[in-house]
Design an enzyme around this catalytic site. Structure first.
Site, PDB file in Angstrom:
ATOM      1  N   ASP A  27      48.362  38.220  56.561  1.00  0.00           N
ATOM      2  CA  ASP A  27      48.391  38.434  58.015  1.00  0.00           C
ATOM      3  C   ASP A  27      49.765  38.106  58.598  1.00  0.00           C
ATOM      4  O   ASP A  27      50.472  37.232  58.080  1.00  0.00           O
ATOM      5  CB  ASP A  27      47.298  37.568  58.674  1.00  0.00           C
ATOM      6  CG  ASP A  27      46.943  38.057  60.067  1.00  0.00           C
ATOM      7  OD1 ASP A  27      47.358  39.174  60.446  1.00  0.00           O
ATOM      8  OD2 ASP A  27      46.242  37.318  60.787  1.00  0.00           O
ATOM      9  N   ASN A  75      39.970  47.301  60.908  1.00  0.00           N
ATOM     10  CA  ASN A  75      41.346  47.766  61.144  1.00  0.00           C
ATOM     11  C   ASN A  75      41.432  49.238  61.568  1.00  0.00           C
ATOM     12  O   ASN A  75      42.471  49.682  62.065  1.00  0.00           O
ATOM     13  CB  ASN A  75      42.239  47.516  59.931  1.00  0.00           C
ATOM     14  CG  ASN A  75      42.612  46.061  59.727  1.00  0.00           C
ATOM     15  OD1 ASN A  75      42.779  45.584  58.609  1.00  0.00           O
ATOM     16  ND2 ASN A  75      42.769  45.314  60.815  1.00  0.00           N
TER      17      ASN A  75
HETATM   18  C1  IPE Z   1      42.726  40.587  58.592  1.00  0.00           C
HETATM   19  O1  IPE Z   1      43.787  40.583  59.470  1.00  0.00           O
HETATM   20  C2  IPE Z   1      42.705  41.866  57.799  1.00  0.00           C
HETATM   21  C3  IPE Z   1      43.814  42.023  56.860  1.00  0.00           C
HETATM   22  C4  IPE Z   1      44.751  41.160  56.594  1.00  0.00           C
HETATM   23  C5  IPE Z   1      43.835  43.291  56.163  1.00  0.00           C
HETATM   24  P1  IPE Z   1      43.623  41.064  60.969  1.00  0.00           P
HETATM   25  O2  IPE Z   1      44.948  40.894  61.611  1.00  0.00           O
HETATM   26  O3  IPE Z   1      43.015  42.421  61.030  1.00  0.00           O
HETATM   27  O4  IPE Z   1      42.561  40.026  61.547  1.00  0.00           O
HETATM   28  P2  IPE Z   1      42.265  39.553  63.029  1.00  0.00           P
HETATM   29  O5  IPE Z   1      42.108  40.793  63.856  1.00  0.00           O
HETATM   30  O6  IPE Z   1      43.437  38.742  63.470  1.00  0.00           O
HETATM   31  O7  IPE Z   1      41.027  38.722  62.922  1.00  0.00           O
HETATM   32  C1  IPE Z   2      48.316  42.133  58.428  1.00  0.00           C
HETATM   33  O1  IPE Z   2      49.283  42.035  59.406  1.00  0.00           O
HETATM   34  C2  IPE Z   2      48.269  43.493  57.788  1.00  0.00           C
HETATM   35  C3  IPE Z   2      47.047  44.275  58.085  1.00  0.00           C
HETATM   36  C4  IPE Z   2      46.018  43.883  58.768  1.00  0.00           C
HETATM   37  C5  IPE Z   2      47.012  45.612  57.548  1.00  0.00           C
HETATM   38  P1  IPE Z   2      48.939  42.432  60.894  1.00  0.00           P
HETATM   39  O2  IPE Z   2      49.212  43.880  61.094  1.00  0.00           O
HETATM   40  O3  IPE Z   2      47.564  42.007  61.256  1.00  0.00           O
HETATM   41  O4  IPE Z   2      50.010  41.566  61.699  1.00  0.00           O
HETATM   42  P2  IPE Z   2      49.751  40.794  63.060  1.00  0.00           P
HETATM   43  O5  IPE Z   2      48.588  39.890  62.855  1.00  0.00           O
HETATM   44  O6  IPE Z   2      49.486  41.821  64.107  1.00  0.00           O
HETATM   45  O7  IPE Z   2      51.012  40.037  63.289  1.00  0.00           O
HETATM   46 MG    MG Z   3      46.796  40.333  62.027  1.00  0.00          MG
END
Ligand code: IPE
Ligand code: IPE
Ligand code: MG
Length: 255
Positions: A27, A75
Site C-alpha cells: 500500500d 479496487n
Molecule cells: C489494499 O489497498 C489493496 C491492495 C494493496 C491491492 P487499498 O489501498 O485498496 O486499501 P484501502 O482502500 O486503503 O483499505
Molecule cells: C497500493 O497502493 C496499490 C494498489 C492498491 C493497487 P495505492 O494505490 O492504494 O496507494 P495509496 O494508498 O492511494 O497511496
Molecule cells: Mg491504498
C-alpha cells in the site's frame, strides 16, 4: 548495520525461525507518487519494481513463500484509467519478467477470481502458472481481484453444491473442508503479514488464513519498501512469542 548489502540473510536473524510464508499488502503507491509530484500510476510502476526485488530477497534469504496483494475486489471502484493501467501493467510484467523468474526457480500462482480479467491478461497468467509449476525456490502468489469475503462466499457455494448432490454430509464439513475450497488451498498459512504506508487494516485480505499470523505495519510507502525495511519486519517477527492460545508451562508454574 547500514554497511550491509543484504545480499544474504542478515546474520543476526535466526535462520531456523524465519517465517515460511510472508503476506504483504503493498500500500501507498499513490501517496508515494503524489509526494514527488508524479501521477499515481508512477507509484504503481515503482511499486512493481519493489515487488520484484522482494521476490528475489525471499529467495536470497530462504523464505519459501510470498503472497502479495496486487488488486482487491474493491479496487474496481477506482478511476477507470487507473484500473486499466494496473491491468496492463500486470500483463506487461508477466510478459517481461517470466523468463527471469522461471530461471530463478520462482513458482508463480494467483489467488482471486480471475474470470473478469481481460483475456490477454488471463493468457499471460495461465502461461506463467504453467511454465513455473514445478519450480521450487520460492512460491510467489499474487492476489488479483482478490477479496476474502468473496473467497469465503465462493467456498460456501462449492460446499453447498456438494451437499446438494449428496457427496458431502453437513456434519462432515470441518475446517479442513473449508480450507480445501479456498484459493490458497494447499499453501500453508502466512506466518507474517506486512502492510506498508501506515494503514492499520486488512482491507479484505486473507481473513481466514491470517488467523494466527503476526502483523507488522510500517509507515514506509510501498515503492520505498526495501531489504532494510524487510529486515526490520523480520527482526520484529522473531521477537514475537507465538502462543497459539496455549501457555508456556514454565511461565504458568513460575507464577
Ligand atoms: C489494499 O489497498 C489493496 C491492495 C494493496 C491491492 P487499498 O489501498 O485498496 O486499501 P484501502 O482502500 O486503503 O483499505
Ligand atoms: C497500493 O497502493 C496499490 C494498489 C492498491 C493497487 P495505492 O494505490 O492504494 O496507494 P495509496 O494508498 O492511494 O497511496
Ligand atoms: Mg491504498
Amino acid at each position: 548495520m547500514n554497511n550491509f548489502d543484504y545480499d544474504t540473510c542478515p546474520t543476526d536473524l535466526d535462520s531456523d525461525r524465519l517465517p515460511q510464508h510472508v503476506a504483504v499488502i503493498m500500500d501507498g503507491n499513490g501517496r508515494w507518487a503524489k509526494r514527488q509530484g508524479f501521477p499515481r500510476i508512477a507509484g504503481h510502476r515503482q511499486g512493481a519494481r519493489t515487488l520484484k526485488n522482494l521476490v528475489h530477497c525471499c529467495k536470497d534469504w530462504g523464505i519459501p513463500a510470498l503472497t502479495a496483494y496486487a488488486f482487491s475486489t474493491e479496487n474496481w471502484r477506482r478511476p477507470l484509467e487507473e484500473v486499466d493501467f494496473l491491468l496492463v501493467l500486470f500483463e506487461r510484467l508477466l510478459r517481461q519478467e517470466l523468463a527471469e523468474m522461471d530461471h530463478e526457480g520462482v513458482r508463480i500462482s494467483f489467488i482471486g477470481d480471475l474470470s473478469p480479467l481481460p483475456p490477454s491478461l488471463r493468457r499471460e497468467i495461465d502461461r506463467a502458472v504453467l511454465a513455473t509449476a514445478n519450480n521450487q525456490a520460492v512460491h510467489f502468489s499474487v492476489a488479483v481481484n482478490y477479496g476474502s469475503r468473496a473467497e469465503l462466499t465462493h467456498a460456501c457455494r462449492q460446499i453447498a453444491e456438494q451437499v446438494r448432490q449428496g457427496t458431502l454430509q453437513p456434519e462432515d464439513i470441518n475446517e479442513q473442508v473449508i480450507e480445501q475450497h479456498l484459493y490458497t488451498s494447499g499453501t500453508p498459512d502466512p506466518d507474517l503479514l506486512i502492510r506498508s504506508s501506515g494503514e492499520l487494516r486488512l482491507s479484505n485480505y486473507l481473513l481466514w488464513q491470517l488467523a494466527y499470523a503476526e502483523f507488522y505495519f510500517t509507515d514506509v510507502f510501498w515503492p520505498d519498501f526495501d531489504r532494510a525495511v524487510f529486515y526490520k519486519a523480520l527482526q520484529h517477527y522473531q521477537m514475537r512469542d507465538r502462543r497459539y492460545g496455549t501457555v508456556k508451562l514454565q511461565q504458568s508454574y513460575a507464577g
